[in-house]
Design a protein around this motif. Sequence first.
Motif, PDB file in Angstrom:
ATOM      1  N   ASP A 214       0.829  -1.211   0.000  1.00 56.35           N
ATOM      2  CA  ASP A 214       0.000   0.000   0.000  1.00 56.35           C
ATOM      3  C   ASP A 214       0.863   1.261   0.000  1.00 56.35           C
ATOM      4  O   ASP A 214       0.551   2.243  -0.679  1.00 56.35           O
ATOM      5  CB  ASP A 214      -0.936   0.012   1.218  1.00 56.35           C
ATOM      6  CG  ASP A 214      -2.065  -1.000   1.082  1.00 56.35           C
ATOM      7  OD1 ASP A 214      -2.245  -1.554  -0.022  1.00 56.35           O
ATOM      8  OD2 ASP A 214      -2.762  -1.251   2.087  1.00 56.35           O
ATOM      9  N   VAL A 215       1.947   1.237   0.775  1.00 53.09           N
ATOM     10  CA  VAL A 215       2.832   2.418   0.807  1.00 53.09           C
ATOM     11  C   VAL A 215       3.445   2.646  -0.574  1.00 53.09           C
ATOM     12  O   VAL A 215       3.432   3.768  -1.097  1.00 53.09           O
ATOM     13  CB  VAL A 215       3.957   2.239   1.871  1.00 53.09           C
ATOM     14  CG1 VAL A 215       4.975   3.360   1.745  1.00 53.09           C
ATOM     15  CG2 VAL A 215       3.369   2.192   3.270  1.00 53.09           C
ATOM     16  N   VAL A 216       3.948   1.593  -1.198  1.00 55.46           N
ATOM     17  CA  VAL A 216       4.552   1.744  -2.540  1.00 55.46           C
ATOM     18  C   VAL A 216       3.504   2.243  -3.531  1.00 55.46           C
ATOM     19  O   VAL A 216       3.759   3.176  -4.308  1.00 55.46           O
ATOM     20  CB  VAL A 216       5.169   0.407  -3.017  1.00 55.46           C
ATOM     21  CG1 VAL A 216       5.706   0.534  -4.436  1.00 55.46           C
ATOM     22  CG2 VAL A 216       6.285  -0.023  -2.079  1.00 55.46           C
ATOM     23  N   HIS A 217       2.349   1.632  -3.460  1.00 51.40           N
ATOM     24  CA  HIS A 217       1.270   2.013  -4.380  1.00 51.40           C
ATOM     25  C   HIS A 217       0.919   3.497  -4.247  1.00 51.40           C
ATOM     26  O   HIS A 217       0.676   4.189  -5.238  1.00 51.40           O
ATOM     27  CB  HIS A 217       0.041   1.135  -4.102  1.00 51.40           C
ATOM     28  CG  HIS A 217      -1.032   1.283  -5.113  1.00 51.40           C
ATOM     29  ND1 HIS A 217      -0.919   0.777  -6.399  1.00 51.40           N
ATOM     30  CD2 HIS A 217      -2.219   1.925  -5.070  1.00 51.40           C
ATOM     31  CE1 HIS A 217      -2.004   1.094  -7.066  1.00 51.40           C
ATOM     32  NE2 HIS A 217      -2.802   1.789  -6.293  1.00 51.40           N
ATOM     33  N   SER A 218       0.959   3.990  -3.030  1.00 50.23           N
ATOM     34  CA  SER A 218       0.550   5.389  -2.792  1.00 50.23           C
ATOM     35  C   SER A 218       1.521   6.384  -3.431  1.00 50.23           C
ATOM     36  O   SER A 218       1.158   7.528  -3.656  1.00 50.23           O
ATOM     37  CB  SER A 218       0.428   5.648  -1.289  1.00 50.23           C
ATOM     38  OG  SER A 218       1.703   5.707  -0.690  1.00 50.23           O
ATOM     39  N   TYR A 219       2.755   5.945  -3.697  1.00 46.55           N
ATOM     40  CA  TYR A 219       3.730   6.857  -4.303  1.00 46.55           C
ATOM     41  C   TYR A 219       3.798   6.721  -5.823  1.00 46.55           C
ATOM     42  O   TYR A 219       4.419   7.555  -6.485  1.00 46.55           O
ATOM     43  CB  TYR A 219       5.129   6.598  -3.738  1.00 46.55           C
ATOM     44  CG  TYR A 219       5.352   7.203  -2.369  1.00 46.55           C
ATOM     45  CD1 TYR A 219       5.747   8.538  -2.240  1.00 46.55           C
ATOM     46  CD2 TYR A 219       5.158   6.456  -1.217  1.00 46.55           C
ATOM     47  CE1 TYR A 219       5.966   9.103  -0.984  1.00 46.55           C
ATOM     48  CE2 TYR A 219       5.362   7.006   0.040  1.00 46.55           C
ATOM     49  CZ  TYR A 219       5.760   8.327   0.147  1.00 46.55           C
ATOM     50  OH  TYR A 219       5.977   8.882   1.391  1.00 46.55           O
ATOM     51  N   LEU A 220       3.181   5.665  -6.366  1.00 52.55           N
ATOM     52  CA  LEU A 220       3.258   5.475  -7.815  1.00 52.55           C
ATOM     53  C   LEU A 220       2.274   6.426  -8.502  1.00 52.55           C
ATOM     54  O   LEU A 220       1.150   6.613  -8.033  1.00 52.55           O
ATOM     55  CB  LEU A 220       2.915   4.026  -8.188  1.00 52.55           C
ATOM     56  CG  LEU A 220       3.926   2.972  -7.744  1.00 52.55           C
ATOM     57  CD1 LEU A 220       3.429   1.572  -8.098  1.00 52.55           C
ATOM     58  CD2 LEU A 220       5.290   3.214  -8.358  1.00 52.55           C
ATOM     59  N   LYS A 221       2.724   6.988  -9.596  1.00 51.40           N
ATOM     60  CA  LYS A 221       1.864   7.964 -10.286  1.00 51.40           C
ATOM     61  C   LYS A 221       0.853   7.240 -11.168  1.00 51.40           C
ATOM     62  O   LYS A 221       1.086   6.173 -11.626  1.00 51.40           O
ATOM     63  CB  LYS A 221       2.721   8.879 -11.135  1.00 51.40           C
ATOM     64  CG  LYS A 221       3.652   9.707 -10.275  1.00 51.40           C
ATOM     65  CD  LYS A 221       4.305  10.827 -11.053  1.00 51.40           C
ATOM     66  CE  LYS A 221       5.268  11.594 -10.176  1.00 51.40           C
ATOM     67  NZ  LYS A 221       6.626  11.126 -10.239  1.00 51.40           N
TER      68      LYS A 221
END
Length: 221
Positions: A214-221
């Motif tokens: 979820d953290v990684v996903h939140s930073y992906l554009k």
Amino acid sequence: MPVQAKIGPSILNADLSNLAAESQKLLDNGADYLHLDVMDGTFVPNLTFGHPMVKSLRNKIKTAFFETHMMVQKPEQWIEPMADAGVNLYTFHVEPVQDVVKVCRQVQESGMKVGLAIKPGTEVQELEKYVSIADVVLVMTVEPGFGGQSFMGDMMPKVKWLRDNYPNLDIEVDGGVGPKTIHCCAEAGANMIVSGTAVVGASDQAQVIREMRDVVHSYLK
Ligand SMILES: O=C(CO)[C@H](O)[C@H](O)COP(=O)(O)O
Ligand SMILES: [Fe+2]
């Protein structure tokens, strides 16, 4: 194609006498792929396992995506055996290799995807000349050789440089990554996250894997 957030647990610090069950548990708990650390005692001062073990694991686990992280002096030597063992992504270190392009081609001709890894002391620009042929690049965030080491935050500029220059590249980080360090990896632009101790040792593996994705996903554009 935009990159995706993926979590690949490293089984390095798992109970290797019970590898199939440990691996299946990680997959059941949401792992996107398995990161298998192969060490030859020469490129790094530790020894793990080779293609016979990977092949045995593949016989038990038919469909999961397997990455082998080849911490070996002669990555060209193990391409065919690892392809035969059912490896999907063959990630090797550029440091000991004379002709990186040739080895990349051999890996791809064997039917596997190719990843290129750099140790903490290697400049990220070393990868620049190979990015167009690599499927994945791996920025080590510990000195390769052992699980359970402390995360090196000063590797993040390498990840950021790669993400700034290659928006669609699969960028992997490996070493000391867990819930406490995932934010800076994700902010720098990593999308493939290897995590050993933090996942394998967790009382709730599924929760740790989900949280990091979820953290990684939140930073992906
Ligand atoms: O390549 C590795 C060590 O050389 C391992 O993949 C890495 O250390 C993962 O374990 P941990 O998350 O415990 O650091
Ligand atoms: Fe690794």
